[in-house]
Scaffold this motif. Structure first.
Motif, PDB file in Angstrom:
ATOM      1  N   SER A  47       0.838  -1.200   0.000  1.00 34.59           N
ATOM      2  CA  SER A  47       0.000   0.000   0.000  1.00 34.59           C
ATOM      3  C   SER A  47       0.873   1.249   0.000  1.00 34.59           C
ATOM      4  O   SER A  47       1.861   1.317   0.714  1.00 34.59           O
ATOM      5  N   GLY A  48       0.480   2.209  -0.832  1.00 33.47           N
ATOM      6  CA  GLY A  48       1.244   3.454  -0.904  1.00 33.47           C
ATOM      7  C   GLY A  48       2.464   3.365  -1.801  1.00 33.47           C
ATOM      8  O   GLY A  48       3.217   4.322  -1.932  1.00 33.47           O
ATOM      9  N   GLY A  50       2.484   3.188  -4.981  1.00 36.48           N
ATOM     10  CA  GLY A  50       2.310   3.926  -6.229  1.00 36.48           C
ATOM     11  C   GLY A  50       1.602   3.145  -7.318  1.00 36.48           C
ATOM     12  O   GLY A  50       1.651   3.533  -8.490  1.00 36.48           O
ATOM     13  N   LYS A  51       0.901   2.080  -6.963  1.00 33.36           N
ATOM     14  CA  LYS A  51       0.223   1.271  -7.982  1.00 33.36           C
ATOM     15  C   LYS A  51      -0.902   2.051  -8.659  1.00 33.36           C
ATOM     16  O   LYS A  51      -1.017   2.067  -9.884  1.00 33.36           O
ATOM     17  N   SER A  52      -1.746   2.691  -7.844  1.00 34.78           N
ATOM     18  CA  SER A  52      -2.840   3.474  -8.432  1.00 34.78           C
ATOM     19  C   SER A  52      -2.291   4.623  -9.261  1.00 34.78           C
ATOM     20  O   SER A  52      -2.778   4.915 -10.356  1.00 34.78           O
ATOM     21  N   THR A  53      -1.277   5.268  -8.723  1.00 34.39           N
ATOM     22  CA  THR A  53      -0.660   6.385  -9.445  1.00 34.39           C
ATOM     23  C   THR A  53      -0.134   5.906 -10.796  1.00 34.39           C
ATOM     24  O   THR A  53      -0.327   6.573 -11.821  1.00 34.39           O
TER      25      THR A  53
HETATM   26  N1  LIG Z   1      -3.370  13.436  -5.572  1.00 36.36           N
HETATM   27  C1  LIG Z   1      -2.402  13.176  -4.694  1.00 36.36           C
HETATM   28  N2  LIG Z   1      -1.801  14.160  -4.000  1.00 36.36           N
HETATM   29  C2  LIG Z   1      -0.832  13.900  -3.103  1.00 36.36           C
HETATM   30  N3  LIG Z   1      -0.368  12.674  -2.818  1.00 36.36           N
HETATM   31  C3  LIG Z   1      -0.921  11.638  -3.464  1.00 36.36           C
HETATM   32  C4  LIG Z   1      -1.971  11.829  -4.420  1.00 36.36           C
HETATM   33  N4  LIG Z   1      -2.333  10.610  -4.898  1.00 36.36           N
HETATM   34  C5  LIG Z   1      -1.548   9.711  -4.266  1.00 36.36           C
HETATM   35  N5  LIG Z   1      -0.713  10.320  -3.412  1.00 36.36           N
HETATM   36  C6  LIG Z   1       0.298   9.660  -2.565  1.00 36.36           C
HETATM   37  O1  LIG Z   1       1.051   8.820  -3.389  1.00 36.36           O
HETATM   38  C7  LIG Z   1       1.401   7.634  -2.703  1.00 36.36           C
HETATM   39  C8  LIG Z   1       1.073   6.435  -3.554  1.00 36.36           C
HETATM   40  O2  LIG Z   1      -0.325   6.366  -3.696  1.00 36.36           O
HETATM   41  P1  LIG Z   1      -1.034   5.258  -4.552  1.00 36.36           P
HETATM   42  O3  LIG Z   1      -2.497   5.454  -4.357  1.00 36.36           O
HETATM   43  O4  LIG Z   1      -0.518   5.284  -5.942  1.00 36.36           O
HETATM   44  O5  LIG Z   1      -0.558   3.924  -3.853  1.00 36.36           O
HETATM   45  P2  LIG Z   1      -1.122   2.461  -4.034  1.00 36.36           P
HETATM   46  O6  LIG Z   1       0.064   1.606  -4.297  1.00 36.36           O
HETATM   47  O7  LIG Z   1      -2.214   2.439  -5.020  1.00 36.36           O
HETATM   48  O8  LIG Z   1      -1.678   2.132  -2.592  1.00 36.36           O
HETATM   49  P3  LIG Z   1      -2.986   1.309  -2.158  1.00 36.36           P
HETATM   50  O9  LIG Z   1      -2.618  -0.144  -2.200  1.00 36.36           O
HETATM   51  O10 LIG Z   1      -3.240   1.769  -0.770  1.00 36.36           O
HETATM   52  O11 LIG Z   1      -4.085   1.653  -3.109  1.00 36.36           O
HETATM   53  C9  LIG Z   1       0.673   7.665  -1.387  1.00 36.36           C
HETATM   54  O12 LIG Z   1       1.609   8.015  -0.371  1.00 36.36           O
HETATM   55  C10 LIG Z   1      -0.351   8.739  -1.545  1.00 36.36           C
HETATM   56  O13 LIG Z   1      -0.566   9.403  -0.335  1.00 36.36           O
END
Ligand SMILES: Nc1ncnc2c1ncn2[C@@H]1O[C@H](COP(=O)(O)OP(=O)(O)OP(=O)(O)O)[C@@H](O)[C@H]1O
Ligand SMILES: [Mg+2]
Lengths: 252, 220
Positions: A47-48, A50-53
């Motif tokens: 989690s966190g 950056g997968k969604s990003t």
């Molecule tokens: N719009 C935004 N503004 C600021 N920080 C962001 C934004 N979107 C994501 N983040 C930060 O970027 C980091 C990665 O987020 P992301 O959602 O890509 O992770 P993830 O791997 O999808 O996590 P998860 O498994 O919880 O969904 C996190 O620390 C999040 O707080």
């Protein structure tokens, strides 16, 4: 880095050195990833990480800070690209469904094809009914989203994305918000889609799905692709210590 | 029926018409102008947002009565002279439109980001996302507070009396003064009682409408 973009039409998505920062915080630190036509790539990671990003950088819902994104050889980060036209070819399904609550299921499906592709109502509704049957919801055309279970809503969301006849589908943890007993009905639809030859990029925690349908498993950690390979190889014999640690936690 | 009642009632009725006209003008202008301003507040353009933000903060922040005094007593100094009704209408519209703008902005921004994301992912350009996905949901959210503002505007029209608009309240006040001079009896209780009932009758259906809208919104 100056070689021509993946000219072979077999590469649907290609990321080159993609970096993404939110303010001072760098979330993606140089990601290279190419997805071939018909390939199912599964992305896992903590989690966190950056997968969604990463997924949102593919259709540029998040503008990238550096690097390039190609769709079927076209540089989406280049000048003069109309992203709204590009996004029609990239379907996306979200963890929270994001159905339009003020519209019926049918209107959720037909809104974009009618407004953006200029389909007439009759044709749009015919296609919508076909797709709803395909996801097993033919009887829900006139329902409002809030009357549906999470699993049903997510299947509608998949059908809505498919209405635009996308060339690739992005799935961001589409089963994570569901009650456990509703997960399989959504995975069934995704399995169907994968078998039909759809190019798919899926962030998921469903390791069974990754093993069964993934052509490739990508482990994202700390803003980079730490490890990738055939799902069975990565799952059974992870090379990277971080992968091992992560899998140990989720598979326990 | 005592002989003073009929003329006073006629006088109050005239005042009521003025009150209703003032309310109607202020409500229509405030809602239309405020909606446009509220929409400008969610535009991507920073300069536009800043300009509208200034307007909203000024007229929302000032007590209406101060705005009314300013328009009626200060602007004539620089040659801008308005009759009392117009001055009152302008003041109420400044206050009303800036409040409506805030309600509209809040409603638009309260629509979850995922909605615009989903529309963008389908290929909708910015105005398409707003028109087909965000605004229809924002309107439903904005309705209860908008009805509340309409009630509030109606009530605030009574402030027009202080710059001499012959509205319901002013008519009541003058009636009381005249009766006191002519007969030595004020009759303040029945006259102000009537004023109270009239405002109540105008506003009650609106407040209950606002409550109903809120309830239906909560039930989705
Ligand atoms: N719009 C935004 N503004 C600021 N920080 C962001 C934004 N979107 C994501 N983040 C930060 O970027 C980091 C990665 O987020 P992301 O959602 O890509 O992770 P993830 O791997 O999808 O996590 P998860 O498994 O919880 O969904 C996190 O620390 C999040 O707080
Ligand atoms: Mg995520």
């Amino acid at each position: 880095m100056t070689e021509p973009p993946a000219a072979d039409q077999d590469t649907v998505i290609e990321l080159r050195g993609v970096r993404k920062s939110f303010g001072e915080l760098e979330i993606l630190k140089g990601v290279d990833l190419a997805v071939r036509r018909g390939e199912v790539v599964v992305i896992i990671g903590p989690s966190g990480g950056g997968k969604s990003t990463l997924l949102r950088c593919v259709n540029l819902l998040e503008p990238v800070t550096a690097g390039q994104v190609f769709l079927e050889g076209e540089d989406l980060t280049g000048p003069g690209v109309d992203l709204n036209l590009i996004r029609r070819r990239i379907g996306m399904v979200f963890q929270q469904f994001n159905l339009f609550p003020h519209l019926t299921v049918l209107d959720n499906l037909t809104l974009a094809p009618r407004r953006l592709l200029g389909l007439d109502r009759r044709e749009a509704e015919r296609q919508a009914n076909d797709l709803l049957s395909r996801v097993g919801l033919a009887d829900k055309v006139d329902a409002h989203p809030r009357r549906l279970s999470g699993g049903q809503q997510q299947r509608v969301a998949i059908a809505r994305a498919l209405m635009m006849s996308p060339h690739v589908m992005l799935f961001d943890e589409v089963t994570s918000a569901l009650d456990p007993e509703l997960v399989s009905e959504v995975l069934d639809v995704m399995r169907d889609l994968a078998r039909s030859g759809m190019t798919m990029l899926c962030v998921t925690h469903e390791m069974g799905f990754a093993r069964e349908l993934g052509d490739r498993l990508v482990f994202v950690d700390g803003g980079v692709i730490a490890e990738q390979g055939r799902p069975a190889d990565v799952l059974d014999d992870p090379r990277h210590p971080r992968t091992r640690q992560f899998l140990h936690k989720v598979l326990r | 029926m005592p002989s003073w009642v009929a003329p006073v009632a006629g006088y109050l009725a005239g005042g009521l018409l003025t009150t209703l006209a003032l309310a109607a003008v202020s409500i229509v202008v405030s809602v239309v102008l405020g909606t446009v301003l509220g929409a400008l507040l969610v535009l991507p353009s920073r300069a536009t947002r800043l300009a509208v933000r200034c307007y909203v903060e000024i007229w929302r922040g000032l007590p209406i009565i101060v705005t009314l005094f300013f328009i009626f007593f200060v602007l004539p100094v620089v040659g801008l002279r308005f009759d009392t009704f117009v001055a009152a209408a302008i003041g109420l519209c400044l206050w009303g439109s800036s409040n409506v703008a805030e309600v509209v902005r809040g409603a638009v921004q309260s629509v979850p980001h995922g909605q615009a994301d989903a529309a963008a992912a389908l290929g909708f350009p910015w105005h398409g996302r707003m028109r087909h996905v965000v605004f229809p949901q924002a309107v439903r959210r904005a309705l209860p507070p908008l009805v509340g503002l309409v009630v509030n505007l109606t009530q605030q029209t009574s402030l027009a009396a202080v710059i001499g608009v012959l509205d319901l309240l002013q008519a009541a006040q003058r009636s009381i003064e005249r009766l006191t001079l002519s007969s030595g009896v004020t009759h303040a209780v029945p006259i102000l009682g009537a004023v109270l009932v009239v405002y109540f009758v105008i506003c009650l259906p609106l407040t209950s409408l606002s409550r109903r809208l809120e309830r239906s919104l909560r039930q989705g």
